[in-house]
Design an enzyme around this catalytic site. Sequence first.
Site, PDB file in Angstrom:
ATOM      1  N   ASP A 266      46.680  59.866  19.624  1.00 30.52           N
ATOM      2  CA  ASP A 266      46.718  61.202  20.196  1.00 30.52           C
ATOM      3  C   ASP A 266      46.535  62.158  19.019  1.00 30.52           C
ATOM      4  O   ASP A 266      46.614  61.758  17.848  1.00 30.52           O
ATOM      5  CB  ASP A 266      48.021  61.469  20.953  1.00 30.52           C
ATOM      6  CG  ASP A 266      47.876  62.651  21.916  1.00 30.52           C
ATOM      7  OD1 ASP A 266      46.958  63.480  21.741  1.00 30.52           O
ATOM      8  OD2 ASP A 266      48.696  62.765  22.853  1.00 30.52           O
TER       9      ASP A 266
HETATM   10  C1  NOJ Z   1      47.139  66.088  23.006  1.00 34.22           C
HETATM   11  C2  NOJ Z   1      47.318  65.511  24.372  1.00 34.22           C
HETATM   12  O1  NOJ Z   1      48.543  64.833  24.454  1.00 34.22           O
HETATM   13  C3  NOJ Z   1      46.194  64.576  24.783  1.00 34.22           C
HETATM   14  O2  NOJ Z   1      46.370  64.198  26.119  1.00 34.22           O
HETATM   15  C4  NOJ Z   1      44.876  65.247  24.582  1.00 34.22           C
HETATM   16  O3  NOJ Z   1      43.831  64.404  24.995  1.00 34.22           O
HETATM   17  C5  NOJ Z   1      44.727  65.624  23.113  1.00 34.22           C
HETATM   18  N1  NOJ Z   1      45.808  66.517  22.731  1.00 34.22           N
HETATM   19  C6  NOJ Z   1      43.398  66.292  22.807  1.00 34.22           C
HETATM   20  O4  NOJ Z   1      43.363  67.537  23.372  1.00 34.22           O
END
Ligand code: NOJ
Length: 731
Positions: A266
């Site tokens: 993530d």
């Molecule tokens: C953080 C989020 O938890 C995730 O779901 C997302 O895809 C990424 N940021 C990128 O925006």
Amino acid sequence: MNYGELRLRIRPFLMLLAIPAIMCACHSASENINDVEEQITTLISKMTLKEKIAMIHANSSFTSAGVERLGIPELVTSDGPHGVRPEHGRDWVLDSAANDAGTYLPTGNLLAATWNPEIGYAFGAVLGSEAKERGKDVILGPGINVMRSPLCGRNFEYLSEDPFLISRMAIGYIRGVQDQDVSACVKHYAANNEEVDRNAVDVLMSERALREIYLPGFKAAVTEADVNTVMGSYNKFRGQYATHNDYLVNKILKGEWKFRGVLMSDWGAVHNTIEAVKNGTDLEMGTDLSMLPKPDYNKFFMADSLLGLVSKGVVPETLIDEKVRRILRIMFKTKMLGKNKREAGSRNTPEHQATALKIAEEGIVLLKNEGEVLPLKRAAIKTVAVIGENANRENAMGGGSSQVRAKYEITPLQGIKKLLGGGVSVSYSRGYKIVKNQQADATLISEAVAAAKKADVAILVVGWTHGYDYAVWDDNAYDAEGVDKPNLDMPFGQNELIKAVLAANPNTVVVLSGGGPIDVRQWVNKAPAILEMWYAGMEGGNALAKILFGEVNPSGKLPMTFPQKLEDSPAHKFGDFPGVNNVARYKDDIYVGYRYFDTYKVTPQFAFGHGLSYTSFKYSDVKTRKEKDSVVVHLKIKNTGKVNGAEVVQLYVKQEKSAEKRPEKELKAFKKVYLATGESRDIELRLGKDAFQYFSEKNHRWLAEPGMFDLLIGSSSRDIRQRTSISYLEN
Ligand code: NOJ
């Protein structure tokens, strides 16, 4: 009532989309695997260490580097999960001038409420096609974390509290995306079930809960849908960050499930170079926001410091090669490399919009309908009072990373006005204000009451919100990334409004919208009709209007339990949500959602699987037959009412006596069936051996205790219409 007007229009819709014999996961003209692996070996042999390292960490907000001289493109990712996210430039600046408006699909909770994996496929196909048109290689969805608590701020993106429903819907979605030659990214692996403290919380749970509740969706994504990428979550799991967790990634994902794709972090979820490299993180994504406006991507954990460690011989280069191989593998698979070329995608087509509408029509849930208030009888209605800020609000840009710039968004108010045309007078009263800490507003309530009194019918659209300001990622909101709801109370004085409107006009329909359960006890017994519309996407207002006025017969079913009150939810009953001092002990164990409510005999407000229809269905003639390790169940279902409709037949399995604890019942099969009035159909449901198994901690494997099992077949988890029992002995 003019029932003749009512039509479910599923068949033309399916033809419109030309959904391939669903779930065939037709990877047309894919290249021979051995050839591809050889080509990858050749490419890697030509790469410098620096080039390899550049491929395994971000080089902008949503990309990682390619190797131009070898014809390897950048890998372009994008959120996800219910539309392709607006452009954020290379360094996280929302590009307001970009041509990036697209199809805004309903959110994940609504998708799951369709209980229709074919709709999941159609959803994924739209997303894949629009991603491709926008030049994206990976779409960051589906989000499949288990709805452990109704408070989780991202439940709206997620699918269900039940691992079986999650699995079936995720498989449809992933195949839909990947058949467009775009990678899906199932997220967030694993145990990311709350937003507060998501970066620090250490999740501790039993092995059984992990295997039975929190992992099955991910396992199905890998072993059945062959998902190309998985996103590691922010939290820790048993003391180690999930994204570089040896047990979750090396042992289970890549070991047991033999995942051959890319485990990306993530955004900002990597914390340690050596752990990440050794424990299976293939791609470090994210931007350290403290580095803005000019992030230095070489400072990432898997960038320059890793280069140094490999150069010094501390980390073997083969480990880097393995990660690069995985990235190249998904590039071949999605035709970014190799002899096959991707076909062009498309965006904002009438077909995509029709799909958004169809999904919304199938996922809106009729929770209550006493005295058959619904469907509204159009011919008898001259005035309609639409009340509530949620009736007049766009949601596409809210909620955090899942935001979408919608080509258009039909609000409930617009949908109702459009359907009724000029002949009916439709008033709108705001009723409450979506403003932080806002209490009941007496003036707005009295305006709404006056409008309701004058109207033949009042339609209240109320519930949760993504945020206080449209188009702002609001980290004080209710359904949003980075936050969890403080409780289940209706905010902004909505209870007072609803009670006043119900008293003024008993012919009132309450429409809830948002990420899931809300406490309705103050007025639920007085409201004759209640609908749950979730966040229903760009066509949500049209879908709602059609259901209200009977042009569409509702067929959605709840993918999660609505508790009467928060304290009834297992994560709260056992008192460890969101955790103490950044440790969340999942004392609710395997008793998540209805598994808890049924076993512990707690009456929910609305049960898992619940959803009413404008028609009625009769279940009969259950028969079972054994086939090796499987049990095949046949039954007859008949539409006994006066309108066409769809029913979700749900099959729950219960072991009568067992030495090991088992939940009261567990969903193990379901099928959505479309039946014209009077039509009856024989349906078949299959139970594989996993339907009877539990995860034995002692033996560290799945097994079934021999004995009698009840098969409970019904219209919801608490509306069982047929039952039979069988003896089962695993071969
Ligand atoms: C953080 C989020 O938890 C995730 O779901 C997302 O895809 C990424 N940021 C990128 O925006």
